[in-house]
Structure formats: C-alpha cells, structure tokens
Design a protein around this motif. Structure first.
Motif, short mmCIF file in Angstrom:
data_model
loop_
_atom_site.label_atom_id
_atom_site.label_comp_id
_atom_site.label_asym_id
_atom_site.label_seq_id
_atom_site.Cartn_x
_atom_site.Cartn_y
_atom_site.Cartn_z
N LEU A 240 -5.37 68.02 56.28
CA LEU A 240 -5.77 66.91 57.14
C LEU A 240 -6.46 65.85 56.30
O LEU A 240 -7.07 66.15 55.27
CB LEU A 240 -6.76 67.38 58.22
CG LEU A 240 -6.41 68.59 59.07
CD1 LEU A 240 -7.60 68.98 59.93
CD2 LEU A 240 -5.19 68.31 59.93
N GLN A 242 -9.21 62.56 56.91
CA GLN A 242 -10.12 62.01 57.92
C GLN A 242 -11.01 60.93 57.31
O GLN A 242 -11.63 61.14 56.26
CB GLN A 242 -11.00 63.12 58.49
CG GLN A 242 -12.03 62.65 59.50
CD GLN A 242 -13.03 63.73 59.87
OE1 GLN A 242 -13.23 64.67 59.12
NE2 GLN A 242 -13.65 63.60 61.03
N ILE A 249 -7.74 61.10 62.50
CA ILE A 249 -7.43 62.26 61.67
C ILE A 249 -5.92 62.36 61.56
O ILE A 249 -5.20 62.32 62.56
CB ILE A 249 -8.00 63.55 62.26
CG1 ILE A 249 -9.53 63.51 62.23
CG2 ILE A 249 -7.50 64.77 61.49
CD1 ILE A 249 -10.18 64.79 62.70
N GLU A 251 -2.51 64.45 60.03
CA GLU A 251 -2.08 65.80 59.68
C GLU A 251 -0.81 65.75 58.85
O GLU A 251 0.09 64.95 59.10
CB GLU A 251 -1.82 66.62 60.95
CG GLU A 251 -2.98 66.65 61.91
CD GLU A 251 -2.64 67.42 63.18
OE1 GLU A 251 -2.21 68.58 63.06
OE2 GLU A 251 -2.80 66.85 64.27
N GLN A 299 -8.29 68.49 68.78
CA GLN A 299 -7.16 69.40 68.87
C GLN A 299 -6.08 69.00 67.88
O GLN A 299 -5.69 67.83 67.79
CB GLN A 299 -6.59 69.37 70.30
CG GLN A 299 -5.52 70.42 70.56
CD GLN A 299 -6.08 71.83 70.57
OE1 GLN A 299 -7.23 72.03 70.93
NE2 GLN A 299 -5.28 72.79 70.16
N LEU A 300 -5.59 69.97 67.12
CA LEU A 300 -4.66 69.67 66.04
C LEU A 300 -3.30 70.31 66.31
O LEU A 300 -3.21 71.38 66.92
CB LEU A 300 -5.21 70.19 64.71
CG LEU A 300 -6.60 69.67 64.31
CD1 LEU A 300 -7.13 70.43 63.11
CD2 LEU A 300 -6.53 68.18 64.00
N GLU A 301 -2.26 69.65 65.83
CA GLU A 301 -0.91 70.19 65.97
C GLU A 301 -0.37 70.73 64.65
O GLU A 301 0.66 71.38 64.61
CB GLU A 301 0.04 69.10 66.47
CG GLU A 301 -0.31 68.56 67.86
CD GLU A 301 0.65 67.47 68.30
OE1 GLU A 301 1.39 66.96 67.43
OE2 GLU A 301 0.66 67.13 69.49
N GLY A 302 -1.08 70.45 63.55
CA GLY A 302 -0.56 70.78 62.23
C GLY A 302 -0.35 72.25 61.97
O GLY A 302 0.36 72.62 61.04
#
Length: 315
Positions: A240, A242, A249, A251, A299-302
C-alpha cells in the motif's frame, strides 16, 4: 466462597503440561482472574515467552546478540515478551555503513545520497566499497509461513522539506526478504518503490531483476509518504502507499503465493536503499510491525484482488 489461587506446590507437574498449550493471551486471562498464584503465573509467563521465541525467526547476528543479552541479563516472562514486541520494529544496519546509512534510533534510519556521503573523493570511494549498491536493512524479527506479517514505513526528507518522486525514485523500497529457512541459503527479495510505483523481484545472489509498474509515480510533492506491506497466511503479499496528510491509500494488488518460490519458509520485512538514485538525504522510520495492518486503515481490497501488470526483466 473465597477464591483459591493454585500454587506450584498444588499443581506440581501439571504446570509443565499447562504451559505447553496455554498461549500468552490465555495466561493473561488466568492471571487476571486470579486462578493461579503469582509463582504459577511467573512460571507460565516464562514458558510462554520461550515458546514464542522458538516460533519467530531472528535476522542476523545483531538480532541474535540482543536476544542473548536479554536472556543473560535475566529478562524473562512478560518483560521478555515486551522486549520481543519492541524488536519487531528494530533495525540493525552494519556500523561500517555509517554515515551513509545511519541508525538514529532503534527503528529509524538516516540515509545519504552517494553524492553527499563524504566531502573528499578518497573517503567517498572507501565508503562506496563498504556500502553495497543495494543496501538491505531487514527488521530484527520476522514470521514463518502460515503466520501473517504486516509492516509500515514512513519516509521524509532529512531536512523536513517536501519530496518529489524524482527526489527518491527507486532509491527507497519497502519489501520482504523471503528465505528458505535456517539451513538453506536460498532467498528472494520482493520490493516496492512507493515514490516510483514500481515493484521488483530478485533472487538472492542474482543480478537480474524482474520489474513491474504497479502504481503511477507520486504526483506533486509530499512532506511524508508511508508504505505498507502485508504477508498473508498463505504466503502471498501486497503493498500500500499512503499520503498521511490525505485520506488517499493506493493498493498494488496481491502477489499470490503461487508467484513466489515454493521453498518459501520465512519472511522478514525489509528496507532497501539504492543511494545512487537518491537526490536528497532521507529519514526512514518503522512505524508498525505486527501480524495485521493497523485497524485505522480503511477497508482494503488488495488482499484478494491479484496485481494486474506485466513483469519484465532488467539488469
């Protein structure tokens, strides 16, 4: 009815059996509930600390020396576990690299460009011979396959001025040293250059490097930039980027475990420096190291969307 705390005399050899399966969190709860006496709690904490130490890989002579110093000085139990938590963020660059790469605190490095490391040519040439072209500084402790690992670094100019992408380019990378294990010398470096938006893979001892664009270069200027890495339980990883002064942020996407060596066993978060790419002195600080990324990140999708890019060979 009054609560009775069990002592070592009451439990006898049961203490040894208890210590073999109680985790630190469970020892803490039993101590808080007053189930066991202070001597039993101390015994269980000592066993928990040694069990934890046995399951974490330590990087290099410096890390092992610090561990041995703690043991020799009688640090044990909860105090020893606290020291291990601190070691998660500790870095130990070789003293011979100073002042080119200098430890300013246990988790902070100051790095000079090649052009600024020394005033006279002879001294600069001597320093170039000592500091490798690619200088890697791993964190003191890592993790093993099956256990997650997350780390974050914050980068800024040493003079507190703003940074542009060209000031750093690929001169700084956050990455992971992937090792086959203590008795096997094979390794791979997976690196992310947050300012350039590039990702690199390189086998230990090899000159050739695989490179891919995973994010666009940083636009404009930033006073600080943070880079994060998460190693998953399965052995994949993602990065990530940032800007702490904004909510943005970015990814890279997941590098799946199938794309990494089948012999992977140990993982160490690591900082990498190509000082000939740097245009200004920088400060790099380890701001996080643990099993998961900080809870305040969005919340991240990476972690489940694979990186979509083309790799090419360089070097």
């Amino acid at each position: 009815m009054a609560q009775v705390s069990l002592s070592i005399a009451d439990l006898g050899s049961i203490c040894i059996h208890l210590s073999s399966f109680l985790r630190s969190s469970e020892v803490a709860r039993s101590e808080e509930a007053g189930i066991c006496s202070k001597d039993v709690a101390r015994f269980l904490w000592r066993k928990a600390a040694m069990a934890h130490l046995a399951h974490i890989p330590i990087w290099g002579p410096s890390g092992n020396f610090v561990i041995q110093q703690l043991l020799d000085s009688g640090v044990q139990g909860k105090a020893f576990l606290r020291e291990l938590l601190l070691l998660r963020r500790a870095v130990f660059p070789p003293k011979s690299w100073c002042p080119a790469i200098q430890e300013t605190s246990f988790s902070n490095l100051k790095v000079l460009p090649c052009s600024q490391q020394a005033e006279d040519t002879d001294s600069q040439a001597q320093q170039d011979a000592v500091v490798p072209v690619e200088a890697a500084v791993p964190l003191a402790t890592g993790t093993r396959l099956g256990q997650p690992l997350a780390a974050g670094m914050e980068l800024k100019a040493a003079n507190d001025e703003s940074l542009k992408a060209e000031d750093v380019s690929s001169g700084f990378c956050l990455g992971v040293e992937i090792c086959a294990g203590h008795a096997d010398g094979r390794s791979m470096s997976v690196m992310f250059a947050p300012f350039a938006g590039l990702c690199y893979m390189q086998y230990g001892g090899e000159r050739c490097v695989m490179c891919a664009t995973v994010l666009p270069p940083v636009e404009g200027t930033v006073t600080k930039l943070r880079a994060w890495v998460q190693v998953t339980e399965e052995g994949g990883l993602f990065f990530l980027r940032q800007d702490p002064e904004s909510a943005k942020i970015e990814e890279t996407g997941l590098i799946p475990q199938e794309a990494l060596p089948c012999w992977k066993s140990e993982f160490f978060a690591c900082m990498y420096f190509w000082r000939d790419h740097l245009l200004t002195p920088i400060m790099s600080t380890v701001i996080h190291s643990g099993k998961t990324l900080p809870g305040d990140l969005p919340q991240l999708e990476g972690s489940h969307i694979e990186v979509d890019t083309t790799w090419h060979l360089t070097g």
